[in-house]
Write a protein that holds these residues in place. Structure first.
Motif, PDB file in Angstrom:
ATOM      1  N   ARG A  36      33.922  47.900  47.870  1.00  0.00           N
ATOM      2  CA  ARG A  36      34.880  47.221  46.979  1.00  0.00           C
ATOM      3  C   ARG A  36      35.360  48.604  46.317  1.00  0.00           C
ATOM      4  O   ARG A  36      34.875  49.279  45.444  1.00  0.00           O
ATOM      5  CB  ARG A  36      34.223  46.489  45.909  1.00  0.00           C
ATOM      6  N   TRP A  37      36.705  48.571  46.155  1.00  0.00           N
ATOM      7  CA  TRP A  37      37.146  49.631  45.351  1.00  0.00           C
ATOM      8  C   TRP A  37      37.529  49.401  43.858  1.00  0.00           C
ATOM      9  O   TRP A  37      37.515  48.142  43.691  1.00  0.00           O
ATOM     10  CB  TRP A  37      38.768  49.938  45.934  1.00  0.00           C
ATOM     11  N   GLN A  38      37.535  50.411  42.938  1.00  0.00           N
ATOM     12  CA  GLN A  38      37.784  50.498  41.860  1.00  0.00           C
ATOM     13  C   GLN A  38      39.258  50.897  41.542  1.00  0.00           C
ATOM     14  O   GLN A  38      39.525  51.860  42.080  1.00  0.00           O
ATOM     15  CB  GLN A  38      37.058  51.327  40.884  1.00  0.00           C
ATOM     16  N   VAL A  39      40.280  49.838  41.179  1.00  0.00           N
ATOM     17  CA  VAL A  39      41.566  50.117  41.581  1.00  0.00           C
ATOM     18  C   VAL A  39      42.267  51.309  40.906  1.00  0.00           C
ATOM     19  O   VAL A  39      42.824  52.432  41.405  1.00  0.00           O
ATOM     20  CB  VAL A  39      42.335  49.030  40.774  1.00  0.00           C
ATOM     21  N   GLY A  40      41.816  51.811  39.341  1.00  0.00           N
ATOM     22  CA  GLY A  40      42.536  52.996  38.957  1.00  0.00           C
ATOM     23  C   GLY A  40      43.786  53.004  38.941  1.00  0.00           C
ATOM     24  O   GLY A  40      44.345  51.755  38.534  1.00  0.00           O
ATOM     25  N   SER A  41      44.729  53.855  39.468  1.00  0.00           N
ATOM     26  CA  SER A  41      46.208  53.859  39.577  1.00  0.00           C
ATOM     27  C   SER A  41      46.517  53.133  40.831  1.00  0.00           C
ATOM     28  O   SER A  41      47.677  52.866  40.788  1.00  0.00           O
ATOM     29  CB  SER A  41      46.640  55.203  39.611  1.00  0.00           C
ATOM     30  N   GLY A  42      45.921  52.953  41.719  1.00  0.00           N
ATOM     31  CA  GLY A  42      46.138  52.339  42.777  1.00  0.00           C
ATOM     32  C   GLY A  42      46.876  52.862  43.975  1.00  0.00           C
ATOM     33  O   GLY A  42      47.372  52.496  45.002  1.00  0.00           O
ATOM     34  N   TYR A  43      47.247  54.253  43.583  1.00  0.00           N
ATOM     35  CA  TYR A  43      47.865  55.079  44.662  1.00  0.00           C
ATOM     36  C   TYR A  43      47.250  55.446  45.893  1.00  0.00           C
ATOM     37  O   TYR A  43      47.849  55.892  46.741  1.00  0.00           O
ATOM     38  CB  TYR A  43      48.289  56.463  43.782  1.00  0.00           C
ATOM     39  N   ASN A  74      49.253  50.296  44.077  1.00  0.00           N
ATOM     40  CA  ASN A  74      50.163  50.666  42.718  1.00  0.00           C
ATOM     41  C   ASN A  74      51.697  49.967  42.883  1.00  0.00           C
ATOM     42  O   ASN A  74      52.187  49.861  42.015  1.00  0.00           O
ATOM     43  CB  ASN A  74      50.669  51.848  42.597  1.00  0.00           C
ATOM     44  N   ASP A  75      52.126  49.661  44.194  1.00  0.00           N
ATOM     45  CA  ASP A  75      53.209  48.775  44.482  1.00  0.00           C
ATOM     46  C   ASP A  75      53.287  47.731  43.811  1.00  0.00           C
ATOM     47  O   ASP A  75      54.206  46.862  43.752  1.00  0.00           O
ATOM     48  CB  ASP A  75      53.563  48.783  45.844  1.00  0.00           C
ATOM     49  N   PHE A  76      52.298  46.927  43.582  1.00  0.00           N
ATOM     50  CA  PHE A  76      51.983  45.484  43.003  1.00  0.00           C
ATOM     51  C   PHE A  76      51.640  45.661  41.602  1.00  0.00           C
ATOM     52  O   PHE A  76      51.357  44.714  41.104  1.00  0.00           O
ATOM     53  CB  PHE A  76      51.062  45.006  43.767  1.00  0.00           C
ATOM     54  N   ILE A  77      51.803  47.026  41.022  1.00  0.00           N
ATOM     55  CA  ILE A  77      51.562  47.092  39.539  1.00  0.00           C
ATOM     56  C   ILE A  77      52.744  47.449  38.844  1.00  0.00           C
ATOM     57  O   ILE A  77      53.709  48.144  39.076  1.00  0.00           O
ATOM     58  CB  ILE A  77      50.625  47.984  39.080  1.00  0.00           C
ATOM     59  N   SER A 102      42.089  38.791  38.560  1.00  0.00           N
ATOM     60  CA  SER A 102      41.020  38.845  37.933  1.00  0.00           C
ATOM     61  C   SER A 102      40.462  40.218  37.933  1.00  0.00           C
ATOM     62  O   SER A 102      39.450  40.762  37.270  1.00  0.00           O
ATOM     63  CB  SER A 102      39.806  38.017  38.645  1.00  0.00           C
ATOM     64  N   ILE A 103      41.182  41.063  38.794  1.00  0.00           N
ATOM     65  CA  ILE A 103      40.543  42.526  38.750  1.00  0.00           C
ATOM     66  C   ILE A 103      41.253  43.439  37.860  1.00  0.00           C
ATOM     67  O   ILE A 103      42.672  43.379  37.580  1.00  0.00           O
ATOM     68  CB  ILE A 103      41.076  43.204  40.199  1.00  0.00           C
ATOM     69  N   PRO A 104      40.679  43.904  36.760  1.00  0.00           N
ATOM     70  CA  PRO A 104      41.084  44.582  35.732  1.00  0.00           C
ATOM     71  C   PRO A 104      41.761  45.938  36.023  1.00  0.00           C
ATOM     72  O   PRO A 104      41.472  46.367  36.996  1.00  0.00           O
ATOM     73  CB  PRO A 104      39.980  44.761  34.784  1.00  0.00           C
ATOM     74  N   LEU A 105      42.885  46.188  35.179  1.00  0.00           N
ATOM     75  CA  LEU A 105      43.606  47.589  35.605  1.00  0.00           C
ATOM     76  C   LEU A 105      43.182  48.432  34.527  1.00  0.00           C
ATOM     77  O   LEU A 105      42.980  47.854  33.278  1.00  0.00           O
ATOM     78  CB  LEU A 105      45.015  47.399  35.443  1.00  0.00           C
ATOM     79  N   PRO A 106      43.048  49.586  34.646  1.00  0.00           N
ATOM     80  CA  PRO A 106      42.730  50.628  33.745  1.00  0.00           C
ATOM     81  C   PRO A 106      43.727  50.636  32.496  1.00  0.00           C
ATOM     82  O   PRO A 106      44.844  50.653  32.727  1.00  0.00           O
ATOM     83  CB  PRO A 106      42.149  51.836  34.196  1.00  0.00           C
TER      84      PRO A 106
END
Length: 108
Positions: A36-43, A74-77, A102-106
């Motif tokens: 399961r990924w940690q989103v970070g920037s999402g790039y 990141n296209d959805f942020i 529910s997934i937090p963004l940094p």
């Protein structure tokens, strides 16, 4: 030594790879199922193909067959560093949207 800038999950091993490397490559699908990924920037995360929300890709939850599947998270942020709810709602089922929200963004 083997990847040369490629993703572990996209790499195609040459036939002359070591026994250990071939075994590691044989296990990568099992390994991927538990990531399961940690989103970070999402790039770096594929919105549709990586296991960043559930233990499987989101592709089966896609609402519209015309949606581009090369999109990154990141296209959805939004520019405000929040989830782009309108875009998410057009892309995936509502229960998936709830899971994504529910997934937090940094913090930027």
């Amino acid at each position: 030594r083997y990847l040369h800038g490629e993703s572990l999950f996209q790499h195609k091993s040459p036939k002359n790879s070591s026994w250990q490397w071939r075994k590691l490559m044989a296990l990568r699908d099992s390994f991927r199922a538990g990531i399961r990924w940690q989103v970070g920037s999402g790039y770096e995360i594929s919105f549709w193909h990586d296991n960043w929300v559930f233990q499987s890709p989101l592709l089966p939850f896609k609402l519209d067959s015309a949606i581009v599947t090369s999109e990154k998270v990141n296209d959805f942020i939004s520019e405000l560093n929040t989830w782009n709810l309108p875009k998410l709602s057009l892309a995936v089922h509502s229960e998936v949207v709830v899971a994504i929200l529910s997934i937090p963004l940094p913090d930027n």
